[in-house]
Design an enzyme around this catalytic site. Sequence first.
Site, PDB file in Angstrom:
ATOM      1  NE  ARG A 190      -2.675   6.152   3.929  1.00  0.00           N
ATOM      2  CZ  ARG A 190      -2.079   5.752   2.818  1.00  0.00           C
ATOM      3  NH1 ARG A 190      -2.539   6.154   1.639  1.00  0.00           N
ATOM      4  NH2 ARG A 190      -1.033   4.969   2.866  1.00  0.00           N
TER       5      ARG A 190
ATOM      6  NE  ARG B  10       3.406   4.553   3.723  1.00  0.00           N
ATOM      7  CZ  ARG B  10       2.615   5.624   3.624  1.00  0.00           C
ATOM      8  NH1 ARG B  10       2.519   6.460   4.655  1.00  0.00           N
ATOM      9  NH2 ARG B  10       1.941   5.849   2.546  1.00  0.00           N
TER      10      ARG B  10
ATOM     11  CE  LYS C 109       1.793   4.000  -5.583  1.00  0.00           C
ATOM     12  NZ  LYS C 109       2.546   4.853  -4.639  1.00  0.00           N
TER      13      LYS C 109
ATOM     14  NE  ARG D  45       3.384  -0.679  -1.532  1.00  0.00           N
ATOM     15  CZ  ARG D  45       2.308   0.110  -1.507  1.00  0.00           C
ATOM     16  NH1 ARG D  45       1.205  -0.266  -2.086  1.00  0.00           N
ATOM     17  NH2 ARG D  45       2.355   1.278  -0.891  1.00  0.00           N
TER      18      ARG D  45
HETATM   19  P1  AMP Z   1      -0.776   2.634   0.058  1.00  0.00           P
HETATM   20  O1  AMP Z   1      -2.162   3.139   0.307  1.00  0.00           O
HETATM   21  O2  AMP Z   1      -0.582   2.107  -1.332  1.00  0.00           O
HETATM   22  O3  AMP Z   1       0.276   3.639   0.464  1.00  0.00           O
HETATM   23  O4  AMP Z   1      -0.590   1.383   1.013  1.00  0.00           O
HETATM   24  C1  AMP Z   1      -0.685   1.498   2.412  1.00  0.00           C
HETATM   25  C2  AMP Z   1      -0.117   0.270   3.064  1.00  0.00           C
HETATM   26  O5  AMP Z   1      -0.880  -0.882   2.694  1.00  0.00           O
HETATM   27  C3  AMP Z   1       1.318  -0.095   2.690  1.00  0.00           C
HETATM   28  O6  AMP Z   1       2.292   0.632   3.423  1.00  0.00           O
HETATM   29  C4  AMP Z   1       1.346  -1.584   3.033  1.00  0.00           C
HETATM   30  O7  AMP Z   1       1.409  -1.785   4.426  1.00  0.00           O
HETATM   31  C5  AMP Z   1      -0.040  -2.022   2.571  1.00  0.00           C
HETATM   32  N1  AMP Z   1      -0.011  -2.416   1.145  1.00  0.00           N
HETATM   33  C6  AMP Z   1      -0.673  -1.802   0.123  1.00  0.00           C
HETATM   34  N2  AMP Z   1      -0.422  -2.416  -1.038  1.00  0.00           N
HETATM   35  C7  AMP Z   1       0.422  -3.437  -0.760  1.00  0.00           C
HETATM   36  C8  AMP Z   1       1.065  -4.412  -1.542  1.00  0.00           C
HETATM   37  N3  AMP Z   1       0.892  -4.482  -2.874  1.00  0.00           N
HETATM   38  N4  AMP Z   1       1.868  -5.308  -0.915  1.00  0.00           N
HETATM   39  C9  AMP Z   1       2.050  -5.269   0.411  1.00  0.00           C
HETATM   40  N5  AMP Z   1       1.496  -4.363   1.213  1.00  0.00           N
HETATM   41  C10 AMP Z   1       0.685  -3.439   0.637  1.00  0.00           C
END
Ligand code: AMP
Length: 224
Positions: free
Chosen positions: A160, A171, A13, A88
């Site tokens: 990360r 996740r 994404k 999400r």
């Molecule tokens: P990502 O970079 O999209 O993989 O997001 C990393 C982490 O940020 C996720 O595993 C959640 O802990 C948090 N996070 C990101 N976007 C959301 C969202 N829309 N709702 C809740 N937590 C989020």
Amino acid sequence: MNVVLVGPPGAGKGTQAAALEEKTKLKHIASGELFRQHMRDETELGKLARTYVDRGELVPDDIVITMILERIFQPDCEHGVILDGFPRTKEQAAALERALEEHQQKIDAVIFLNAPRDVLLKRIVGRQTCRNCQTPYNIYYSPPREEGVCDLCGGDLYTRSDDNMETARHRLEVYLQQTAPLIEHYRALGLLHEVDGLGDIHEVTARLVRELGINGELPHQPRT
Ligand code: AMP
């Protein structure tokens, strides 16, 4: 034009949203990246988010919703946004729809990007990002020329804190339970475009551009 990208972690994404941003006037807004910025800056929000992010759990809806809705109506988003990682949950989706409606806007398309589970896991645990310019790499699929160094700016690459195998598996579970149901919601609204996230980055971008019907051109109308 407002585009939402949904899909499991590791589907690409972030990479595809960045590619799309380059080809259009749409602004790439990544909820995970906003949290990581707060975590780097050690803000109160960052400290709170870290307790969820590092465990692979979702940050509570009210916090994410406030953060994103504040961001997407800023002047630099006037041509529209590519939302990466938001919504999400069903609550987040409902809040987004309400807020857009209040601003006489809507979601124009939802891209569902997917890939097989083994590829997702390998993409996640192999992922590295430039600390300086955020360019993404993958030690298996797209390694930098020199280990640990960004090809573009020479910055340090980092992994990360949530990109380890245990958290990645969790996740994926969280995605299946809480986010995957959104796919049927958007399909029912007639907004869903399924895009195969497997293969070369540029190939996937070409599929996405085709699905959106933008032919790499700028959507030039400022949104009203
Ligand atoms: P990502 O970079 O999209 O993989 O997001 C990393 C982490 O940020 C996720 O595993 C959640 O802990 C948090 N996070 C990101 N976007 C959301 C969202 N829309 N709702 C809740 N937590 C989020």
